[in-house]
Design a protein around this motif. Sequence first.
Motif, short mmCIF file in Angstrom:
data_model
loop_
_atom_site.label_atom_id
_atom_site.label_comp_id
_atom_site.label_asym_id
_atom_site.label_seq_id
_atom_site.Cartn_x
_atom_site.Cartn_y
_atom_site.Cartn_z
N ALA A 1 0.85 -1.19 0.00
CA ALA A 1 0.00 0.00 0.00
C ALA A 1 0.88 1.24 0.00
CB ALA A 1 -0.92 0.01 1.21
N CYS A 2 0.62 2.14 -0.90
CA CYS A 2 1.41 3.37 -1.00
C CYS A 2 0.82 4.46 -0.12
CB CYS A 2 1.46 3.85 -2.45
SG CYS A 2 2.37 2.73 -3.51
N GLY A 3 1.69 5.33 0.38
CA GLY A 3 1.25 6.48 1.14
C GLY A 3 0.87 6.20 2.57
N LEU A 4 1.10 4.99 3.06
CA LEU A 4 0.80 4.64 4.45
C LEU A 4 2.07 4.19 5.15
CD1 LEU A 4 -2.52 2.58 4.16
CD2 LEU A 4 -2.25 5.00 4.77
N ALA A 5 2.10 4.42 6.47
CA ALA A 5 3.24 4.00 7.29
C ALA A 5 2.75 3.59 8.67
CB ALA A 5 4.26 5.14 7.39
N LEU A 6 3.65 2.99 9.42
CA LEU A 6 3.36 2.58 10.79
C LEU A 6 2.90 3.78 11.61
CD1 LEU A 6 3.62 0.04 12.65
CD2 LEU A 6 5.87 0.93 13.30
N ARG A 7 1.85 3.59 12.40
CA ARG A 7 1.27 4.57 13.31
C ARG A 7 0.48 5.69 12.63
NH1 ARG A 7 6.36 3.47 15.75
NH2 ARG A 7 6.13 2.29 17.69
N ASP A 8 0.27 5.60 11.32
CA ASP A 8 -0.62 6.57 10.65
C ASP A 8 -2.04 6.38 11.14
OD1 ASP A 8 1.42 7.60 9.07
OD2 ASP A 8 0.73 6.67 7.21
N MET A 9 -2.80 7.46 11.22
CA MET A 9 -4.23 7.40 11.56
C MET A 9 -4.99 7.31 10.24
SD MET A 9 -6.61 7.58 13.97
CE MET A 9 -5.88 8.43 15.36
N GLY B 1 4.33 10.62 10.57
CA GLY B 1 5.68 11.16 10.37
C GLY B 1 6.67 10.07 10.01
N SER B 2 6.30 8.82 10.27
CA SER B 2 7.15 7.70 9.86
C SER B 2 7.07 7.50 8.36
CB SER B 2 6.71 6.40 10.55
OG SER B 2 7.11 6.38 11.88
N ARG B 3 8.07 6.83 7.83
CA ARG B 3 8.06 6.43 6.42
C ARG B 3 8.33 4.94 6.36
NH1 ARG B 3 11.92 9.92 2.87
NH2 ARG B 3 10.44 9.36 1.22
N ALA B 4 7.79 4.29 5.35
CA ALA B 4 8.05 2.87 5.14
C ALA B 4 9.05 2.73 3.98
CB ALA B 4 6.77 2.12 4.83
N VAL C 1 10.91 -7.03 2.28
CA VAL C 1 11.01 -6.46 3.62
C VAL C 1 10.45 -5.03 3.61
CG1 VAL C 1 13.37 -5.56 3.32
CG2 VAL C 1 12.55 -6.12 5.61
N ALA C 2 9.78 -4.68 4.71
CA ALA C 2 9.28 -3.32 4.93
C ALA C 2 9.88 -2.84 6.25
CB ALA C 2 7.76 -3.30 4.99
N ILE C 3 10.44 -1.63 6.24
CA ILE C 3 11.16 -1.08 7.39
C ILE C 3 10.50 0.23 7.81
CG2 ILE C 3 13.42 -0.28 8.21
CD1 ILE C 3 14.57 -1.85 5.70
N ASP C 4 10.25 0.38 9.10
CA ASP C 4 9.71 1.62 9.63
C ASP C 4 10.86 2.59 9.90
OD1 ASP C 4 7.81 3.43 10.92
OD2 ASP C 4 8.77 2.82 12.80
N VAL C 5 10.75 3.79 9.30
CA VAL C 5 11.76 4.83 9.52
C VAL C 5 11.06 6.03 10.14
CG1 VAL C 5 13.57 6.24 8.47
CG2 VAL C 5 13.05 3.98 7.50
N SER D 1 7.48 4.06 0.55
CA SER D 1 6.06 3.83 0.30
C SER D 1 5.31 5.12 -0.01
CB SER D 1 5.39 3.15 1.50
OG SER D 1 5.32 4.03 2.60
N ASP D 2 5.88 6.26 0.39
CA ASP D 2 5.17 7.52 0.20
C ASP D 2 5.54 8.25 -1.10
OD1 ASP D 2 7.69 8.30 1.01
OD2 ASP D 2 7.00 9.52 2.70
N VAL D 3 6.19 7.56 -2.04
CA VAL D 3 6.46 8.19 -3.33
C VAL D 3 5.16 8.39 -4.10
CG1 VAL D 3 8.85 7.39 -3.53
CG2 VAL D 3 7.02 6.01 -4.49
N VAL D 4 4.15 7.62 -3.72
CA VAL D 4 2.80 7.78 -4.26
C VAL D 4 1.88 8.00 -3.07
CG1 VAL D 4 0.90 6.60 -5.48
CG2 VAL D 4 3.27 6.26 -6.22
#
Length: 167
Positions: A62-70, A87-90, A129-133, A160-163
């Motif tokens: 899924a694009c545009g989503l990251a860990l802890r997003d509401m 504020g995190s990025r995947a 692999v998906a990494i939380d940054v 993940s947030d390039v889109v």
Amino acid sequence: MTFEVDPIKFIVHDEPALRGESNYIARVDLAPFGFEDQVEQVWLRRMADDGEAVVCCIPFRACGLALRDMVRLSAESTVIELVRPSGSRALRALIAELDVEGIRRVNAEVQARISQSGLLFEWSGDRHVAIDVPPGADAEAIMDYFDAEEAADRLSWEWSDVVRFRI
């Protein structure tokens, strides 16, 4: 890991990064991101009865989503809106279809670099692999390794947030 139900392929999280905080599973339709007939099953923590929830896994596709997003959910338990980014990025990588030893070697090096960084991560199989940054985290050593491996055609990677997220 993936499994199929009818013609739909589900991308699932066997070990979500925040499993202990999660209490709900919903879906993200991946068609808007170029994955027709695929759905990612995401782990969430429901915040209230208003359909809002916090993402408790690191999105694989899924694009545009990251860990802890509401996010906001539909009545059918589908993520329909990014309400507030965390504020995190995947950071995601896919190891190329190498021979067994090549996959093992790249996988082990990715694991070692992530462990050294102290970042949360999830694997889908042994190649994805998906990494939380989170904000302020240093992922430079991982990205440098990814750049070198991508130049050698041993993996590909993306943020993940390039889109932006959309339905």
